[in-house]
Scaffold this motif. Sequence first.
Motif, PDB file in Angstrom:
ATOM      1  N   SER A   5      -2.515   8.448  -9.435  1.00  0.00           N
ATOM      2  CA  SER A   5      -2.185   8.574  -8.009  1.00  0.00           C
ATOM      3  C   SER A   5      -3.177   9.471  -7.286  1.00  0.00           C
ATOM      4  O   SER A   5      -3.605   9.170  -6.165  1.00  0.00           O
ATOM      5  N   VAL A   6      -3.554  10.563  -7.927  1.00  0.00           N
ATOM      6  CA  VAL A   6      -4.522  11.482  -7.315  1.00  0.00           C
ATOM      7  C   VAL A   6      -5.853  10.768  -7.107  1.00  0.00           C
ATOM      8  O   VAL A   6      -6.497  10.901  -6.049  1.00  0.00           O
ATOM      9  N   LEU A   7      -6.271   9.976  -8.101  1.00  0.00           N
ATOM     10  CA  LEU A   7      -7.528   9.233  -7.979  1.00  0.00           C
ATOM     11  C   LEU A   7      -7.465   8.221  -6.839  1.00  0.00           C
ATOM     12  O   LEU A   7      -8.431   8.070  -6.073  1.00  0.00           O
ATOM     13  N   ARG A   8      -6.321   7.541  -6.691  1.00  0.00           N
ATOM     14  CA  ARG A   8      -6.167   6.557  -5.609  1.00  0.00           C
ATOM     15  C   ARG A   8      -6.092   7.216  -4.233  1.00  0.00           C
ATOM     16  O   ARG A   8      -6.497   6.624  -3.249  1.00  0.00           O
ATOM     17  N   LEU A   9      -5.528   8.417  -4.175  1.00  0.00           N
ATOM     18  CA  LEU A   9      -5.469   9.120  -2.889  1.00  0.00           C
ATOM     19  C   LEU A   9      -6.870   9.445  -2.379  1.00  0.00           C
ATOM     20  O   LEU A   9      -7.115   9.447  -1.174  1.00  0.00           O
ATOM     21  N   ARG A  10      -7.791   9.718  -3.306  1.00  0.00           N
ATOM     22  CA  ARG A  10      -9.170  10.022  -2.925  1.00  0.00           C
ATOM     23  C   ARG A  10      -9.873   8.797  -2.351  1.00  0.00           C
ATOM     24  O   ARG A  10     -10.651   8.905  -1.403  1.00  0.00           O
ATOM     25  N   SER A  11      -9.613   7.633  -2.973  1.00  0.00           N
ATOM     26  CA  SER A  11     -10.234   6.400  -2.455  1.00  0.00           C
ATOM     27  C   SER A  11      -9.251   5.242  -2.602  1.00  0.00           C
ATOM     28  O   SER A  11      -9.235   4.563  -3.633  1.00  0.00           O
ATOM     29  N   PRO A  12      -8.424   5.035  -1.570  1.00  0.00           N
ATOM     30  CA  PRO A  12      -7.438   3.937  -1.602  1.00  0.00           C
ATOM     31  C   PRO A  12      -8.118   2.579  -1.738  1.00  0.00           C
ATOM     32  O   PRO A  12      -9.206   2.360  -1.206  1.00  0.00           O
ATOM     33  N   GLU A  13      -7.484   1.682  -2.462  1.00  0.00           N
ATOM     34  CA  GLU A  13      -8.019   0.337  -2.674  1.00  0.00           C
ATOM     35  C   GLU A  13      -7.106  -0.687  -2.016  1.00  0.00           C
ATOM     36  O   GLU A  13      -5.923  -0.423  -1.781  1.00  0.00           O
ATOM     37  N   ALA A  14      -7.668  -1.865  -1.713  1.00  0.00           N
ATOM     38  CA  ALA A  14      -6.880  -2.935  -1.090  1.00  0.00           C
ATOM     39  C   ALA A  14      -5.759  -3.370  -2.030  1.00  0.00           C
ATOM     40  O   ALA A  14      -5.946  -3.482  -3.235  1.00  0.00           O
ATOM     41  N   VAL A  15      -4.579  -3.583  -1.431  1.00  0.00           N
ATOM     42  CA  VAL A  15      -3.397  -3.949  -2.217  1.00  0.00           C
ATOM     43  C   VAL A  15      -2.716  -5.146  -1.567  1.00  0.00           C
ATOM     44  O   VAL A  15      -2.578  -5.196  -0.339  1.00  0.00           O
ATOM     45  N   GLY A  16      -2.292  -6.128  -2.380  1.00  0.00           N
ATOM     46  CA  GLY A  16      -1.543  -7.281  -1.879  1.00  0.00           C
ATOM     47  C   GLY A  16      -0.079  -6.914  -1.701  1.00  0.00           C
ATOM     48  O   GLY A  16       0.717  -6.999  -2.647  1.00  0.00           O
ATOM     49  N   GLY A  17       0.297  -6.502  -0.499  1.00  0.00           N
ATOM     50  CA  GLY A  17       1.635  -5.986  -0.240  1.00  0.00           C
ATOM     51  C   GLY A  17       2.761  -6.995  -0.458  1.00  0.00           C
ATOM     52  O   GLY A  17       3.840  -6.628  -0.936  1.00  0.00           O
ATOM     53  N   THR A  18       2.517  -8.275  -0.111  1.00  0.00           N
ATOM     54  CA  THR A  18       3.579  -9.278  -0.241  1.00  0.00           C
ATOM     55  C   THR A  18       3.924  -9.533  -1.706  1.00  0.00           C
ATOM     56  O   THR A  18       5.096  -9.515  -2.092  1.00  0.00           O
ATOM     57  N   LEU A  19       2.906  -9.762  -2.529  1.00  0.00           N
ATOM     58  CA  LEU A  19       3.139  -9.978  -3.955  1.00  0.00           C
ATOM     59  C   LEU A  19       3.759  -8.727  -4.584  1.00  0.00           C
ATOM     60  O   LEU A  19       4.676  -8.820  -5.409  1.00  0.00           O
ATOM     61  N   MET A  20       3.269  -7.587  -4.168  1.00  0.00           N
ATOM     62  CA  MET A  20       3.808  -6.320  -4.655  1.00  0.00           C
ATOM     63  C   MET A  20       5.300  -6.215  -4.353  1.00  0.00           C
ATOM     64  O   MET A  20       6.102  -5.814  -5.203  1.00  0.00           O
ATOM     65  N   LEU A  21       5.685  -6.599  -3.128  1.00  0.00           N
ATOM     66  CA  LEU A  21       7.086  -6.533  -2.713  1.00  0.00           C
ATOM     67  C   LEU A  21       7.956  -7.490  -3.534  1.00  0.00           C
ATOM     68  O   LEU A  21       9.047  -7.118  -3.988  1.00  0.00           O
ATOM     69  N   VAL A  22       7.470  -8.701  -3.752  1.00  0.00           N
ATOM     70  CA  VAL A  22       8.238  -9.697  -4.507  1.00  0.00           C
ATOM     71  C   VAL A  22       8.471  -9.227  -5.948  1.00  0.00           C
ATOM     72  O   VAL A  22       9.595  -9.263  -6.462  1.00  0.00           O
ATOM     73  N   VAL A  23       7.402  -8.768  -6.585  1.00  0.00           N
ATOM     74  CA  VAL A  23       7.519  -8.342  -7.985  1.00  0.00           C
ATOM     75  C   VAL A  23       8.383  -7.082  -8.097  1.00  0.00           C
ATOM     76  O   VAL A  23       9.219  -6.966  -8.999  1.00  0.00           O
ATOM     77  N   ALA A  24       8.210  -6.137  -7.175  1.00  0.00           N
ATOM     78  CA  ALA A  24       9.006  -4.903  -7.207  1.00  0.00           C
ATOM     79  C   ALA A  24      10.491  -5.197  -7.008  1.00  0.00           C
ATOM     80  O   ALA A  24      11.346  -4.561  -7.633  1.00  0.00           O
TER      81      ALA A  24
END
Length: 197
Positions: free
Chosen positions: A121-140
């Motif tokens: 999480s700390v590494l991602r906070l430094r440089s956020p990457e593109a995320v597929g929110g819709t697929l993420m929502l369905v799977v979550a």
Amino acid sequence: AGGAAAPDHADHVHDHAHDHVHAHAHDVGTRRLAIALVITAIFLVAEVVGGWLSNSLALLADAAHMLTDVGALALSLFVAWFSRQPATPQKTYGYLRWEILAALINGAVLLVASGWILWESVLRLRSPEAVGGTLMLVVATGGLLVNAVSAWLLHGSAHTSLNMRGAYLHVLGDLLGSVATIVAALLIRQFGWLMAD
């Protein structure tokens, strides 16, 4: 003399009934543990694929936590079976101590998984990457449903042993992780806030 035998017989009947009820509760708990293990293992694969395709750290972290759930449930199932082995002259209490050891291992694995998630999480906070929110929502959402079913299955047996309680808390922790992942997916979809991942 005849009156003295009655309490002994009553105690024997009570002990036998108690042992039968305890054994039945153990069998039901073990069966539910096995069902929770199967559905969690199946969804683990879906969550890994979904996390990889959507590039979501939250989903991959949830999948890592679910992997520890699979390990914890499998260990708990093994210990539930193993601890039922009969006592021997060397092991007068049987193998019940294995339940305590399984609970300790489950807790330790959770701590390690949490440390890895925090580091990523700390590494991602430094440089956020593109995320597929819709697929993420369905799977979550699917993960939330699977964890809710598993938690429901294990809830009734959580008070029967430390081993079962450890397995239940493992699944409950993952359920809360799924809720957090759903919130992150909604924030990404609505506001494009990648740091939520």
